[in-house]
Scaffold this motif. Structure first.
Motif, PDB file in Angstrom:
ATOM      1  N   THR A 146     -20.634  24.217  72.121  1.00 60.56           N
ATOM      2  CA  THR A 146     -21.227  24.207  70.873  1.00 60.56           C
ATOM      3  C   THR A 146     -20.674  23.607  69.777  1.00 60.56           C
ATOM      4  O   THR A 146     -21.186  23.000  68.578  1.00 60.56           O
ATOM      5  N   GLY A 147     -19.203  23.256  69.935  1.00 57.46           N
ATOM      6  CA  GLY A 147     -18.501  22.399  68.633  1.00 57.46           C
ATOM      7  C   GLY A 147     -17.772  21.590  69.436  1.00 57.46           C
ATOM      8  O   GLY A 147     -16.781  21.865  70.031  1.00 57.46           O
ATOM      9  N   PHE A 158     -16.825  16.075  63.481  1.00 56.46           N
ATOM     10  CA  PHE A 158     -17.188  17.453  64.243  1.00 56.46           C
ATOM     11  C   PHE A 158     -18.459  17.620  64.456  1.00 56.46           C
ATOM     12  O   PHE A 158     -19.371  17.314  63.595  1.00 56.46           O
ATOM     13  N   TYR A 159     -18.856  17.849  65.582  1.00 58.22           N
ATOM     14  CA  TYR A 159     -20.247  18.059  66.000  1.00 58.22           C
ATOM     15  C   TYR A 159     -20.572  19.283  66.158  1.00 58.22           C
ATOM     16  O   TYR A 159     -19.713  20.087  67.117  1.00 58.22           O
ATOM     17  N   PHE A 160     -21.751  20.232  65.428  1.00 52.37           N
ATOM     18  CA  PHE A 160     -21.805  21.481  65.572  1.00 52.37           C
ATOM     19  C   PHE A 160     -23.438  21.545  66.175  1.00 52.37           C
ATOM     20  O   PHE A 160     -24.232  21.243  65.352  1.00 52.37           O
ATOM     21  N   ALA A 182     -14.296  22.815  58.855  1.00 47.54           N
ATOM     22  CA  ALA A 182     -14.579  21.419  59.706  1.00 47.54           C
ATOM     23  C   ALA A 182     -14.435  20.237  58.577  1.00 47.54           C
ATOM     24  O   ALA A 182     -13.815  19.077  58.930  1.00 47.54           O
TER      25      ALA A 182
END
Length: 195
Positions: A146-147, A158-160, A182
Motif C-alpha cells: 500500500t505504501g 512515496f507512493y500511496f 510523507a
C-alpha cells in the motif's frame, strides 16, 4: 485534502498548488520542496513539464504520488513503469499495517489503520521493485503493498495506493497525518541511505 495536510504540517510550511499549465514551471518547481501528485483530476502535462519535474526530483525535490499518480506521465517516468491503471475495488474494508513501524512516514499513525468503504484500492501492476515497503494491506483477502518508497537521484518518492482525489479516504484524519508525514520525509533530499 490539502487543508488537512497543511493543518498537520503547521504554519512554518507553505502549502500551495503548483499551476503546471500556467507561468514558468521552472520557477514554480524551484520553490517547491515536495510535489503531491493527486492522480485523477490533475491537469494534463506536456513532455517538457514532465522532464522538468523528473529533473527536479533527481536534484532533491520530494514527490508524493497518490492513486493513480503512478500512471501519470511524470509518475511513470520517475518510476520507470508502464502507464497501467490500478485494479480498483470499491466498497471494501482495507486493513493497512506498518511494515516498518519505526519509519518516519508512519509515526503516530494507528497500526493497523482501517479504511472502510469506497476508495479502497489494491496495488497496481507494473510498478518496479521499491527501495522500501512502508505499508502493506489486505483488500478482499488479497495482499497489497500500500505504501512504497522509491529513491531517484537525490529525491525521495512515496507512493500511496488507497484512495482517489475526490473520495473520503483523503479526508480521514489518520490518512492526512500519514500524508503529512510523507511530505516531511520526502522534503529532505537524499545525502546517503534512506532512513
Amino acid at each position: 485534502m490539502t487543508n488537512g495536510i497543511a493543518r498537520r504540517l503547521g504554519a512554518a510550511v507553505l502549502v500551495r498548488p503548483v499551476m503546471l499549465g500556467r507561468g514558468s514551471i521552472d520557477e514554480q518547481l524551484e520553490h517547491t520542496d515536495v510535489l503531491v501528485w493527486p492522480g485523477p483530476g490533475s491537469p494534463p502535462v506536456d513532455d517538457q513539464a514532465v522532464t522538468r519535474i523528473y529533473r527536479r526530483v533527481l536534484r532533491g525535490m520530494g514527490l508524493v504520488l497518490l492513486h493513480p499518480g503512478q500512471a501519470s506521465a511524470a509518475g511513470a517516468r520517475l518510476l520507470s513503469a508502464p502507464r497501467v491503471p490500478a485494479y480498483p475495488r470499491h466498497g471494501e474494508r482495507q486493513v493497512v499495517w506498518s511494515v516498518d513501524p519505526d519509519h518516519p512516514i508512519v509515526r503516530g499513525v494507528p497500526n493497523p489503520l482501517v479504511i472502510d468503504g469506497p476508495g479502497t484500492r489494491c496495488e497496481p501492476s507494473g510498478l518496479p521493485r521499491p527501495d522500501a515497503i512502508v505499508l502493506a494491506s489486505s483488500l478482499g483477502g488479497r495482499p497489497s503493498s500500500t505504501g512504497r518508497v522509491f529513491l531517484r537521484g537525490n529525491g525521495r518518492i512515496f507512493y500511496f495506493s488507497p484512495g482517489n482525489q475526490d473520495d473520503r479516504v483523503y479526508r480521514h484524519p489518520d490518512i492526512q497525518h500519514l500524508l503529512a508525514n510523507a511530505v516531511r520525509w520526502t522534503a529532505r533530499p537524499m545525502s546517503g541511505p534512506a532512513a
